[in-house]
Scaffold this motif. Structure first.
Motif, PDB file in Angstrom:
ATOM      1  N   TYR A   1       0.850  -1.182   0.000  1.00  0.00           N
ATOM      2  CA  TYR A   1       0.000   0.000   0.000  1.00  0.00           C
ATOM      3  C   TYR A   1       0.891   1.239   0.000  1.00  0.00           C
ATOM      4  O   TYR A   1       1.952   1.239   0.626  1.00  0.00           O
ATOM      5  N   TYR A   2       0.410   2.267  -0.683  1.00  0.00           N
ATOM      6  CA  TYR A   2       1.189   3.504  -0.770  1.00  0.00           C
ATOM      7  C   TYR A   2       0.289   4.716  -0.609  1.00  0.00           C
ATOM      8  O   TYR A   2      -0.848   4.728  -1.087  1.00  0.00           O
ATOM      9  N   ALA A   3       0.818   5.725   0.022  1.00  0.00           N
ATOM     10  CA  ALA A   3       0.126   7.009   0.024  1.00  0.00           C
ATOM     11  C   ALA A   3       0.163   7.575  -1.388  1.00  0.00           C
ATOM     12  O   ALA A   3       1.113   7.333  -2.148  1.00  0.00           O
ATOM     13  N   ASP A   4      -0.867   8.333  -1.731  1.00  0.00           N
ATOM     14  CA  ASP A   4      -0.931   8.900  -3.082  1.00  0.00           C
ATOM     15  C   ASP A   4       0.289   9.756  -3.390  1.00  0.00           C
ATOM     16  O   ASP A   4       0.760   9.801  -4.531  1.00  0.00           O
ATOM     17  N   SER A   5       0.816  10.400  -2.377  1.00  0.00           N
ATOM     18  CA  SER A   5       1.937  11.323  -2.583  1.00  0.00           C
ATOM     19  C   SER A   5       3.231  10.621  -2.983  1.00  0.00           C
ATOM     20  O   SER A   5       4.156  11.280  -3.470  1.00  0.00           O
ATOM     21  N   VAL A   6       3.303   9.305  -2.769  1.00  0.00           N
ATOM     22  CA  VAL A   6       4.553   8.594  -3.076  1.00  0.00           C
ATOM     23  C   VAL A   6       4.366   7.507  -4.128  1.00  0.00           C
ATOM     24  O   VAL A   6       5.352   6.874  -4.538  1.00  0.00           O
ATOM     25  N   LYS A   7       3.144   7.280  -4.558  1.00  0.00           N
ATOM     26  CA  LYS A   7       2.901   6.241  -5.572  1.00  0.00           C
ATOM     27  C   LYS A   7       3.716   6.497  -6.825  1.00  0.00           C
ATOM     28  O   LYS A   7       3.783   7.621  -7.306  1.00  0.00           O
ATOM     29  N   GLY A   8       4.315   5.440  -7.322  1.00  0.00           N
ATOM     30  CA  GLY A   8       5.126   5.555  -8.524  1.00  0.00           C
ATOM     31  C   GLY A   8       6.555   5.982  -8.261  1.00  0.00           C
ATOM     32  O   GLY A   8       7.406   5.910  -9.162  1.00  0.00           O
ATOM     33  N   ARG A   9       6.844   6.425  -7.035  1.00  0.00           N
ATOM     34  CA  ARG A   9       8.201   6.864  -6.699  1.00  0.00           C
ATOM     35  C   ARG A   9       8.831   5.975  -5.629  1.00  0.00           C
ATOM     36  O   ARG A   9      10.050   5.762  -5.644  1.00  0.00           O
ATOM     37  N   PHE A  10       8.043   5.490  -4.704  1.00  0.00           N
ATOM     38  CA  PHE A  10       8.547   4.664  -3.590  1.00  0.00           C
ATOM     39  C   PHE A  10       8.125   3.217  -3.809  1.00  0.00           C
ATOM     40  O   PHE A  10       7.029   2.939  -4.325  1.00  0.00           O
ATOM     41  N   THR A  11       8.974   2.313  -3.390  1.00  0.00           N
ATOM     42  CA  THR A  11       8.670   0.884  -3.460  1.00  0.00           C
ATOM     43  C   THR A  11       9.040   0.220  -2.145  1.00  0.00           C
ATOM     44  O   THR A  11      10.175   0.363  -1.677  1.00  0.00           O
ATOM     45  N   ILE A  12       8.077  -0.490  -1.572  1.00  0.00           N
ATOM     46  CA  ILE A  12       8.331  -1.217  -0.335  1.00  0.00           C
ATOM     47  C   ILE A  12       8.550  -2.690  -0.661  1.00  0.00           C
ATOM     48  O   ILE A  12       7.929  -3.234  -1.572  1.00  0.00           O
ATOM     49  N   SER A  13       9.468  -3.307   0.060  1.00  0.00           N
ATOM     50  CA  SER A  13       9.736  -4.727  -0.144  1.00  0.00           C
ATOM     51  C   SER A  13      10.174  -5.344   1.172  1.00  0.00           C
ATOM     52  O   SER A  13      10.546  -4.631   2.115  1.00  0.00           O
ATOM     53  N   SER A  14      10.129  -6.652   1.221  1.00  0.00           N
ATOM     54  CA  SER A  14      10.441  -7.351   2.463  1.00  0.00           C
ATOM     55  C   SER A  14      11.352  -8.530   2.190  1.00  0.00           C
ATOM     56  O   SER A  14      11.138  -9.267   1.218  1.00  0.00           O
ATOM     57  N   ASP A  15      12.348  -8.703   3.027  1.00  0.00           N
ATOM     58  CA  ASP A  15      13.195  -9.895   2.999  1.00  0.00           C
ATOM     59  C   ASP A  15      12.915 -10.642   4.294  1.00  0.00           C
ATOM     60  O   ASP A  15      13.495 -10.327   5.346  1.00  0.00           O
ATOM     61  N   ASN A  16      11.999 -11.585   4.250  1.00  0.00           N
ATOM     62  CA  ASN A  16      11.578 -12.269   5.466  1.00  0.00           C
ATOM     63  C   ASN A  16      12.704 -13.098   6.087  1.00  0.00           C
ATOM     64  O   ASN A  16      12.722 -13.309   7.297  1.00  0.00           O
ATOM     65  N   ALA A  17      13.643 -13.547   5.273  1.00  0.00           N
ATOM     66  CA  ALA A  17      14.772 -14.309   5.814  1.00  0.00           C
ATOM     67  C   ALA A  17      15.647 -13.442   6.713  1.00  0.00           C
ATOM     68  O   ALA A  17      16.306 -13.937   7.627  1.00  0.00           O
ATOM     69  N   LYS A  18      15.640 -12.138   6.442  1.00  0.00           N
ATOM     70  CA  LYS A  18      16.446 -11.195   7.220  1.00  0.00           C
ATOM     71  C   LYS A  18      15.603 -10.374   8.183  1.00  0.00           C
ATOM     72  O   LYS A  18      16.131  -9.490   8.864  1.00  0.00           O
ATOM     73  N   ASN A  19      14.293 -10.623   8.209  1.00  0.00           N
ATOM     74  CA  ASN A  19      13.391  -9.817   9.043  1.00  0.00           C
ATOM     75  C   ASN A  19      13.592  -8.330   8.790  1.00  0.00           C
ATOM     76  O   ASN A  19      13.644  -7.509   9.714  1.00  0.00           O
TER      77      ASN A  19
END
Length: 119
Positions: free
Chosen positions: A59-77
């Motif tokens: 999920y992204y705020a409208d102000s950052v959509k297209g510019r920010f990307t969130i991701s997760s590395d569950n092996a590294k928490n």
């Protein structure tokens, strides 16, 4: 002991990029969503992005959509926030938080990392 430790903040020129990291420990990482929030001087804290542990939804705020990307590395928490095309209005202290879901209230907070974007 629950810990959320942010890193990666700094000073960057407008149009530049930064990658924030949130390293989590002391709780079951897979049971929580991780959100990024920010607070600029004189402004209320706002939600920036969130990633769900259950299905990886983002999920992204409208102000950052297209510019920010969130991701997760569950092996590294660890959760990352890649921030591109930064603008001066992105200047704030960025916090990560652990939430029961991306629509819930945060149970745990990190200490924050400063992001400053110069024009």
């Amino acid at each position: 002991e629950v810990q959320l430790v942010e890193s990666g903040g700094g000073l960057v020129q407008a149009g530049g990029s930064l990658r924030l990291s949130c390293a989590a420990s002391g709780f079951t990482f897979d049971d929580y969503a991780i959100g990024w929030f920010r607070q600029a001087p004189g402004k209320e804290r706002e939600g920036v992005s969130c990633i769900s542990s259950s299905d990886g939804s983002t999920y992204y705020a409208d102000s950052v959509k297209g510019r920010f990307t969130i991701s997760s590395d569950n092996a590294k928490n660890t959760v990352y926030l890649q921030m591109n095309s930064l603008k001066p209005e992105d200047t704030a202290v960025y916090y990560c938080a652990a939430l029961p879901s991306c629509s819930g209230r945060a149970d745990y907070w990190g200490q924050g990392t400063q992001v400053t974007v110069s024009s």
